[in-house]
Write an enzyme that holds these catalytic residues in place. Structure first.
Site, mmCIF file in Angstrom:
data_model
loop_
_atom_site.group_PDB
_atom_site.id
_atom_site.type_symbol
_atom_site.label_atom_id
_atom_site.label_comp_id
_atom_site.label_asym_id
_atom_site.label_seq_id
_atom_site.Cartn_x
_atom_site.Cartn_y
_atom_site.Cartn_z
ATOM 1 N N HIS A 367 0.824 -1.019 0.008
ATOM 2 C CA HIS A 367 -0.042 0.098 -0.036
ATOM 3 C C HIS A 367 0.863 1.390 -0.140
ATOM 4 C CE1 HIS A 367 -3.356 -2.783 1.191
ATOM 5 N NE2 HIS A 367 -3.880 -1.907 0.388
ATOM 6 N N ARG A 474 -10.370 6.918 -1.982
ATOM 7 C CA ARG A 474 -9.995 6.220 -0.997
ATOM 8 C C ARG A 474 -10.350 6.871 0.315
ATOM 9 N NH1 ARG A 474 -5.183 5.422 -4.414
ATOM 10 N NH2 ARG A 474 -5.058 3.496 -5.280
ATOM 11 N N ARG A 510 -15.246 4.842 -2.202
ATOM 12 C CA ARG A 510 -15.029 3.639 -1.509
ATOM 13 C C ARG A 510 -15.035 3.917 -0.091
ATOM 14 N NH1 ARG A 510 -9.705 0.249 -2.518
ATOM 15 N NH2 ARG A 510 -8.919 1.783 -0.935
ATOM 16 N N ASN A 632 -5.678 -5.531 -7.624
ATOM 17 C CA ASN A 632 -4.439 -5.924 -6.683
ATOM 18 C C ASN A 632 -4.899 -6.969 -5.707
ATOM 19 O OD1 ASN A 632 -3.312 -3.591 -7.952
ATOM 20 N ND2 ASN A 632 -3.868 -2.030 -6.184
ATOM 21 N N ARG A 643 1.115 -9.970 -1.519
ATOM 22 C CA ARG A 643 1.698 -8.881 -2.581
ATOM 23 C C ARG A 643 2.857 -8.143 -1.683
ATOM 24 N NH1 ARG A 643 -3.180 -4.601 -3.311
ATOM 25 N NH2 ARG A 643 -3.212 -3.533 -1.274
ATOM 26 N N CYS A 680 -10.068 -0.524 -11.138
ATOM 27 C CA CYS A 680 -9.361 0.476 -10.432
ATOM 28 C C CYS A 680 -7.970 0.039 -9.973
ATOM 29 C CB CYS A 680 -10.319 1.148 -9.311
ATOM 30 S SG CYS A 680 -10.797 -0.111 -7.943
#
Length: 755
Positions: A367, A474, A510, A632, A643, A680
């Site tokens: 992130h 976000r 979101r 992602n 990840r 996205c």
């Protein structure tokens, strides 16, 4: 210890006097080896310095042939000296010539000396050279002698790091400590940045290395250790920890390290050699880091982080530095170096002055990397011993296009990168010229390109890039940058500002996606073994409905009189979407009863990022207004790959058949159900990813603002029908039979598309 001159404390005092003399660098070094030899009753004392060509040069000696100084050069792994340097550990031999690594150099005249004691000259875990003493008699040096030599090596480390010895070197053979260095890591965020080093966790500046009053230093060390342990005890007695659980186990392990007698004994031994308490901590930390960095055991490397943090806390107590310097007080061209950093820590920095980031940890899909890309900040990760590669204020270049960093670059390298920065600026100007052109492929297919955003400072990008709107806002970033939970009124103000800035362009909000690695600094941390699969996003929101309802109420009020789009993250089953939508209906009823203006239109959708939803799409599409693929998380869950784990994060290709087939399935079902679809994730921010998505039928993409120009340039030159005809058969072929990425690249080259 055998000594003719009063032991290590006397030696350190004399070394300090020598360091203060107004003499040349060579004279200073020659005096130092004479002092060490006399103090340790050694017939030989030699200093080897690591050069930029990864060789070790004899810089000074007492006892060997002085004509060998600056002429004897060893490879970094050659002989006993090379072994000490490469392993970063001391070597104590009674008969050096019988050791298999012994390398005979006739010009030195060392063949008559049998006993050998060599220690690495270390600074911040980096090897700068080797300090050696030798004697004719065959004997092992005792522990006190080893301690004394290691302590002396600390003083030499500061001398080498100061750059004073560079005047003695021939061009191209300078000491590695203060010369240009290139390190290679992983690309986290593309771009190029030139600036000066700022350490995220600044090193404690030690002003006094040599103790004046030994009992006083021991008392200072004991007092600081006692305070450190007491602080940990208080943490464990807090109500949120005392009841037990994994978080308590972690802190118990932490306390165990702080109370480890071996660690304490090493610290006291270092002080006993004549160091101040803080210098003793630094020496033990540097020795430990050099040793553990060479370990391949992940458990030991994790423990290194614990020990480093303890040592850092202890040194700060000893020198009275309770807090790091304010992150607002940055130079105008700051390059921040850190071992690790979360997105909240990144957002603490003044973005007008922050130019780049270098991390020891971190992967492209973490992130913090996503936030860096959203902000257009070049970043490189997976750089070994990143905090130790440079000092604050050093010139540095971050090349986020290749994953390289250049510490203290030469004028030629700096000039070359400055030209590349100017070239990229010219290219951005070309992209800017495309801003007002409709985003339509050559065969007439309209493609919506929207930007990802999260804070008010991102809003100018809507106009700057000519985007079709905000495809992903976000909302959690407002929660992450604050020092306390944002009030509903604060959220309302931000959401209104966002909608005002967007005007008639759509904005998809979101709801809170916190948890996992996006922890809030003012909320109790939840220790989870698999945080990406744990209590986060909609799961946390439904379990804490007051938090989610407050946010929904702010969104509904901000959208009064206009269109509003709300999207829920991490939905794993239709029932979760139903529960979240019910909260929206409940808040609508409340606002209606209290006379608030309601949105003219409300579209409620969900992200598809949990693979379980792929098998519930028919049921889900009957209830949602739109879907946005969060590529992602979807990709990492499909491949069971973390990840954030550098060892496995590159084990799958986002252009592989399984992933593209899943994306094709989602697109097909959305088109059949006539529901709006977008993507996205980071895949959309790469021209090659956008090419694949358009070929799969995606016509709405949300990407970082910095990526919109290159992607739009590709779209304008693309024939979507040709791309679809090319990709379809590849997905129908057996998985793994062909490289889809390679075929996409070949297609782009043939069509003249810039990837």
């Amino acid at each position: 210890m055998r000594s003719a001159s009063g032991g290590p404390r006397v030696l350190l005092r004399r070394l300090r006097e020598t360091m203060a003399e107004q003499v040349s660098a060579q004279e200073r070094l020659d005096k130092i080896v004479v002092l060490i030899a006399a103090n340790m009753v050694a017939e030989v004392c030699s200093v080897y310095v690591l050069r930029i060509d990864n060789t070790l040069e004899l810089y000074a000696t007492e006892g060997l042939n002085r004509e060998a100084v600056h002429h004897t050069v060893l490879s970094a792994h050659e002989g006993l000296v090379g072994l000490v340097a490469s392993e970063a550990t001391p070597l104590n031999l009674s008969d050096a010539q019988s050791h298999p690594a012994f390398s005979f150099r006739p010009e030195t005249g060392e063949e008559i000396y049998h006993s050998f004691l060599g220690v690495p000259i270390l600074r911040a875990g980096n090897t700068l050279g080797v300090l050696v003493v030798q004697n004719r008699a065959k004997r092992n040096y005792v522990e006190e002698e080893l301690e004394a030599l290691q302590t002396t090596a600390m003083v030499l480390a500061e001398l080498i790091a100061s750059g004073e010895l560079s005047a003695l070197a021939q061009p191209g053979h300078e000491p590695a400590a203060r010369h240009s260095a290139q390190k290679v890591g992983a690309i986290l965020s593309e771009g190029i940045a030139l600036g000066h080093v700022v350490l995220h966790e600044p090193r404690v500046v030690i002003k006094d290395y040599i103790a004046e009053d030994l009992p006083k230093e021991i008392k200072r060390l004991d007092t600081a250790l006692a305070k450190l342990r007491a602080d940990l005890d208080r943490m464990l007695e807090r109500g949120d920890v005392a009841e037990g659980g994994e978080h308590r186990e972690v802190l118990e392990a932490y306390r165990m390290f702080a109370n480890d007698q071996g660690w304490s004994h090493k610290l006291h031994e270092a002080v006993a050699t004549g160091l101040t308490a803080e210098a003793a901590v630094e020496r033990v930390q540097s020795d430990t880091r050099a040793r553990m960095l060479r370990s391949t055991d992940p458990y030991l490397r994790d423990r290194l982080h614990d020990l480093e943090d303890l040592g850092y806390r202890l040194m700060r107590q000893l020198v009275g530095q309770d807090h790091a310097p304010s992150r607002e007080q940055l130079p105008d061209n700051a390059i921040v170096i850190a071992r690790a950093m979360g997105p909240a820590a990144l957002l603490d920095y003044d973005r007008k002055r922050l130019r780049g980031i270098v991390l020891e940890e971190g992967t492209a899909n973490s992130h913090v990397s996503i936030v860096a890309r959203a902000l257009g900040i070049p970043a490189v990760g997976e750089v070994p011993n990143a905090p130790g590669i440079a000092d604050p204020g050093d010139a540095i270049i971050v090349d986020g296009t290749s994953g390289s960093i250049y510490v203290r670059p030469s004028q030629e390298v700096e000039a070359a990168f400055a030209e590349r920065v100017r070239f990229r600026a010219r290219r951005q100007a070309q992209y800017l010229a495309l801003r007002d052109r409709p985003c339509v492929t050559k065969d007439g297919q309209k493609v919506e390109l929207m930007i990802n955003a999260g804070l008010a400072i991102d809003l100018p990008h809507i106009e700057d890039t000519g985007s079709a709107g905000i495809g992903l806002f976000r909302t959690e970033l407002q929660f992450m940058v604050g020092q306390s939970l944002p009030r509903t009124s604060d959220q309302l103000a931000l959401y209104r500002t966002v909608l005002d800035a967007a005007g008639t362009k759509p904005v998809t909000f979101r709801t809170l996606d916190i948890g996992g690695d996006k922890a809030l600094p003012y909320m109790e941390a939840v220790i989870e073994e698999n945080p990406a699969l744990g209590w986060r996003a909609i799961r946390l929101g439904l379990d804490r409905p007051g938090l989610l309802r407050g946010q929904i109420r702010a969104l509904l009020r901000a959208g009064g009189g206009r269109a509003l789009r709300i999207m829920f993250p991490m939905i794993s089953e239709v029932a979760e979407f139903d529960a979240a939508k019910a909260l929206v209906e409940r808040e609508l009823t409340y606002l209606r009863q209290h006379g608030h203006t309601l949105p003219e239109r409300i579209d409620i959708g969900t992200m598809v990022e949990v693979p379980a939803l792929l098998y519930q799409l028919d049921e889900l599409l009957r209830k949602v207004d739109f879907i946005s693929v969060g590529s992602n998380d979807l990709f990492q869950f499909l491949y069971a790959v973390d990840r954030g784990n550098a060892k496995v994060s590159e084990r799958f290709d986002t252009m592989s058949a399984p992933i593209l087939r899943a994306l094709r399935q989602i697109a097909h079902k959305c088109h059949t159900a006539q529901k709006s679809l977008s993507l996205c994730g980071e895949m959309a921010s790469k021209p090659i990813g956008a090419l694949a998505l358009i070929a799969l039928g995606y016509r709405s993409l949300s990407l970082s603002a910095t990526a919109l120009g290159p992607v739009k340039a590709m779209v304008l030159d693309l024939d979507a029908k040709k791309a679809e005809a090319m990709l379809g058969p590849l997905l129908d072929a057996p998985a793994g039979s062909v490289s889809i990425r390679q075929k996409l690249t070949e297609f782009a080259e043939a069509e003249g598309l810039a990837l």
